[in-house]
Design a protein around this motif. Sequence first.
Motif, short mmCIF file in Angstrom:
data_model
loop_
_atom_site.label_atom_id
_atom_site.label_comp_id
_atom_site.label_asym_id
_atom_site.label_seq_id
_atom_site.Cartn_x
_atom_site.Cartn_y
_atom_site.Cartn_z
N HIS A 23 -7.67 44.17 -0.52
CA HIS A 23 -8.80 43.73 0.47
C HIS A 23 -9.95 42.56 -0.24
CE1 HIS A 23 -10.80 46.86 -1.75
NE2 HIS A 23 -11.97 46.38 -1.16
N ILE A 24 -9.69 42.58 -1.32
CA ILE A 24 -10.70 41.58 -1.88
C ILE A 24 -10.25 40.12 -2.20
CG2 ILE A 24 -12.17 41.32 -3.94
CD1 ILE A 24 -12.09 44.15 -4.45
N PRO A 25 -10.97 39.10 -1.37
CA PRO A 25 -10.31 37.84 -1.60
C PRO A 25 -10.50 37.31 -3.00
CG PRO A 25 -12.75 37.79 -0.68
CD PRO A 25 -12.31 39.24 -1.07
N LEU A 26 -9.49 37.31 -3.65
CA LEU A 26 -9.39 36.83 -5.13
C LEU A 26 -8.08 35.93 -5.30
CD1 LEU A 26 -10.08 39.92 -7.18
CD2 LEU A 26 -11.67 38.05 -7.00
N SER A 27 -7.96 34.95 -5.85
CA SER A 27 -6.78 34.13 -6.11
C SER A 27 -5.62 35.31 -6.85
CB SER A 27 -6.89 32.91 -6.91
OG SER A 27 -7.17 33.22 -8.42
N LEU A 28 -4.41 34.90 -6.42
CA LEU A 28 -3.38 35.58 -7.10
C LEU A 28 -3.36 35.69 -8.79
CD1 LEU A 28 -0.64 36.93 -6.25
CD2 LEU A 28 0.55 34.95 -7.19
N ARG A 29 -3.59 34.72 -9.37
CA ARG A 29 -3.87 34.67 -10.84
C ARG A 29 -4.92 35.43 -11.23
NH1 ARG A 29 -0.98 33.15 -15.46
NH2 ARG A 29 -0.04 31.58 -14.31
N TYR A 76 4.51 31.50 -4.10
CA TYR A 76 4.78 30.20 -3.45
C TYR A 76 5.72 30.12 -2.21
CZ TYR A 76 6.38 25.22 -2.96
OH TYR A 76 6.75 24.06 -2.35
N HIS A 77 6.77 30.90 -2.60
CA HIS A 77 7.80 31.02 -1.30
C HIS A 77 7.44 32.12 -0.52
CE1 HIS A 77 10.61 28.55 -3.48
NE2 HIS A 77 10.49 28.96 -4.73
N LEU A 78 6.66 33.22 -0.88
CA LEU A 78 6.35 34.16 -0.01
C LEU A 78 4.93 34.29 0.04
CD1 LEU A 78 8.71 36.84 -1.21
CD2 LEU A 78 9.11 35.30 0.70
N PRO A 79 4.10 33.40 0.83
CA PRO A 79 2.75 33.15 0.86
C PRO A 79 1.86 34.41 1.58
CG PRO A 79 3.76 31.56 2.44
CD PRO A 79 4.74 32.20 1.62
N ASN A 80 2.65 34.92 2.42
CA ASN A 80 2.09 35.93 3.07
C ASN A 80 2.21 37.54 2.59
OD1 ASN A 80 1.52 34.15 5.33
ND2 ASN A 80 3.48 34.20 5.88
N SER A 81 2.69 37.44 1.25
CA SER A 81 3.18 38.94 0.83
C SER A 81 1.92 39.23 -0.27
CB SER A 81 4.41 38.97 -0.02
OG SER A 81 5.39 38.65 0.82
N SER A 82 1.55 40.55 -0.28
CA SER A 82 0.64 40.97 -1.11
C SER A 82 1.07 40.97 -2.62
CB SER A 82 0.06 42.18 -0.74
OG SER A 82 0.84 43.31 -0.90
N LEU A 83 0.33 41.29 -3.65
CA LEU A 83 0.78 41.16 -5.06
C LEU A 83 1.33 42.14 -5.13
CD1 LEU A 83 0.41 40.24 -8.08
CD2 LEU A 83 -1.81 41.15 -8.19
#
Length: 753
Positions: free
Chosen positions: A552-558, A510-517
């Motif tokens: 690279h796969i578009p999945l939600s963070l959860r 939420y605070h770092l929306p541009n960071s990868s998991l």
Amino acid sequence: MWTFSLRLLTQNRLISRNLLRRNDSIVGWFNSQPCSARGKQDNTGDESFKVSRLFEPAAPKGSSDSELGVELTGRINKSDILKVLNKFSQKADNKSLCLEYGLDDYIQQKAFASFRQYCFQTKSIPAELYIKLYDIVNGAGHPDDLFPYLLNHAREIFPHLSCMNDLKKISDLTNPSTWYPQARSKIRKIIFHAGPTNSGKTYNAMQRFLQADSGIYCGPLKLLAMEVFQKSNEKGTPCDLVTGEEKRRSKEDGSEANHVAITIEMAPVDRRYDVAIIDEIQMLRDPGRGWAWTRAFLGLNADEIHVCGEAGTRELLERLCLTTGEIVEYNHYDRLTPLTIEDKPIESFEKLQPGDCIVCFNKTDIYTVSHEIESLGSEVAVIYGSLPPNTKLAQVAKFNDPNNPCKIMVATDAIGMGLNLSIRRIIFYSMVKLQQNENGEKGISSISVSQALQIAGRAGRFGTQWEHGYVTTFKRTDLPKLKYLLSEKPEPITQAGLHPTADQIELYAYHLPNSSLSNLLEIFTSLSTVNDDLYFICNTEDFKELANMIHHIPLSLRIRYVYCCAPVNIKQQFVCAMFTKFANQHSKYEAITYDFVAQNCALPVRLPQSIADLVQLENIFDVMDIYLWLSYRFADIYPHRDRIRAAQTQLDDLIQQAVAQITKLIKEANDNSEPSQSAKVVVTLDDYSKAAQSESGDRERFSEYLVRKGVLTSTMMKQLQNEFLGTSKPTDSRNFEIDSRHKPSSKRSKRRK
């Protein structure tokens, strides 16, 4: 016109003042830290600098009022903008001021570069910044007036600058006992059953489990949970089984029983039980899985917590209980049967006796030793970690059966827990293994005291035909080391593992929306605050590697987080490829059917004809495990759980048949002059040197090392020896041994020199 310009100048000064006030919040966290956290010229030892490098700058947003600045002032020459920016960035006072506002050298470098590029794009910058640049170029301002705009820009491309306090609060792991309010709402009774292997500690805890109205057993392995599940139901206590890949109900109507046996990662902290058992509590220190034992010990909502494991965990448990206000009741158990360390190594497979188990620490040794023993006419049971659970149980049943001709076992340290074996003597084939430390670094090192005691203790099990256990080594040089390890007490366990939760990572996102998991996890670990006296952060390298695989796969963070928790063997390329395909299908919201798995895994499969075929079947079995694991989390995406389980059962049968004739598969591999690409093993002199240095006493000969590692077979080695001696008649590999007494004639030696 003069009045209008004066009004603009006044307005710009007010804007600059407001920008500085707005950016004062950046200073808050940094001012509360030691000066070293705010940046140094020498960055080599600066933790703040290391943390900053984890953050990548985001792209700045354009402005909708950019044309307004041009209309109010006029066009600016870009070369003039460059001169102003160079003066601004090169001034030492501005750099010092950046440090005071929390911008270390790394952030400054990135922020200045981005700000320069941003100002060149005059069609997208805000009108207020454009007017400010116009004034400076025309002498109505000073380059230093750009500082508040730089701060505002830095905060936009580095969001962490304005939320560092929040990030630190989220990653505060100093008191994890407060994470479980239901467990903290009562004073639980903690009973620690401590003792060595084969001392009856788990048996005594199980009696209380069976007597209770409700109970939960938490074990490290599916095999242990399955054993508790079966024994509880046999004794009349309905008990369910829950693992990551399987759920079984004991009642005919399918309702939940009051008792359940689970693998420890599945432990629920929101359901109440009368009695809970946490087995192998020393696993708290495990670099990869220790967090699961910490979570269960602190979070299980049960009136009684029965903990079983090594005595070296006692002090840590008592200190953990100080944070929960609970007291540990300590029960110590002695070994039920004698265990004798023999004075001589066996040194030859011909000296093996019924009930012997040779313990190896890699698959190559398993294959080599099994082949050597069966070539002498003895049948062998084989167990290693990647075998399916039912295949392991079938090998155990064959070895334990007094009427079965199989009397010798070759196994890895997978026998250390989870299997009831009737072993007379444990023989360590080696005393070193490839191990991973808390930092994720892998290397060959000697086994620990705890590992040696755990494995050696499997000999002489109470209630079997071999109640007196023996232990020795295969090599003479290893015996003193074994005696030393078994004479020591297990290393005291001083820390328990922790791992960030999905909720914590979501708050970070939420605070770092541009960071990868993967990046979020790395930042979390770097910023986390841990009580080092009690806890450590578990290694997350495998998790991050899986996260990078599907980045690279578009999945939600959860969903992405759940996928990275799946039981994936990252060493196997085929398994990783299927894992990626699963995630890709999920991103399209397309059901992953049995036909999809069958097509990608080339089902149905046939009986393996080589070791490479057997390894591939094990990989397919692992892929099906991943499918079943995910089917309990995403039932709509993985709808064919029953069909996959049926196919996995058939696959298990084929693997059992293949393991039963493993010597034949090894022989097939040896008969092939050119090994398959998948079966090639690369060994360098550096590998040999490291292995030799890790062992005390005489160095292992390089020829022996190559045979042991599976690079050369005994047959190949003998043929090389015959060619070296000038003979042409090959010798049966069963009679082969590398002997320094075999030397070439002096005549050939002189010619060779």
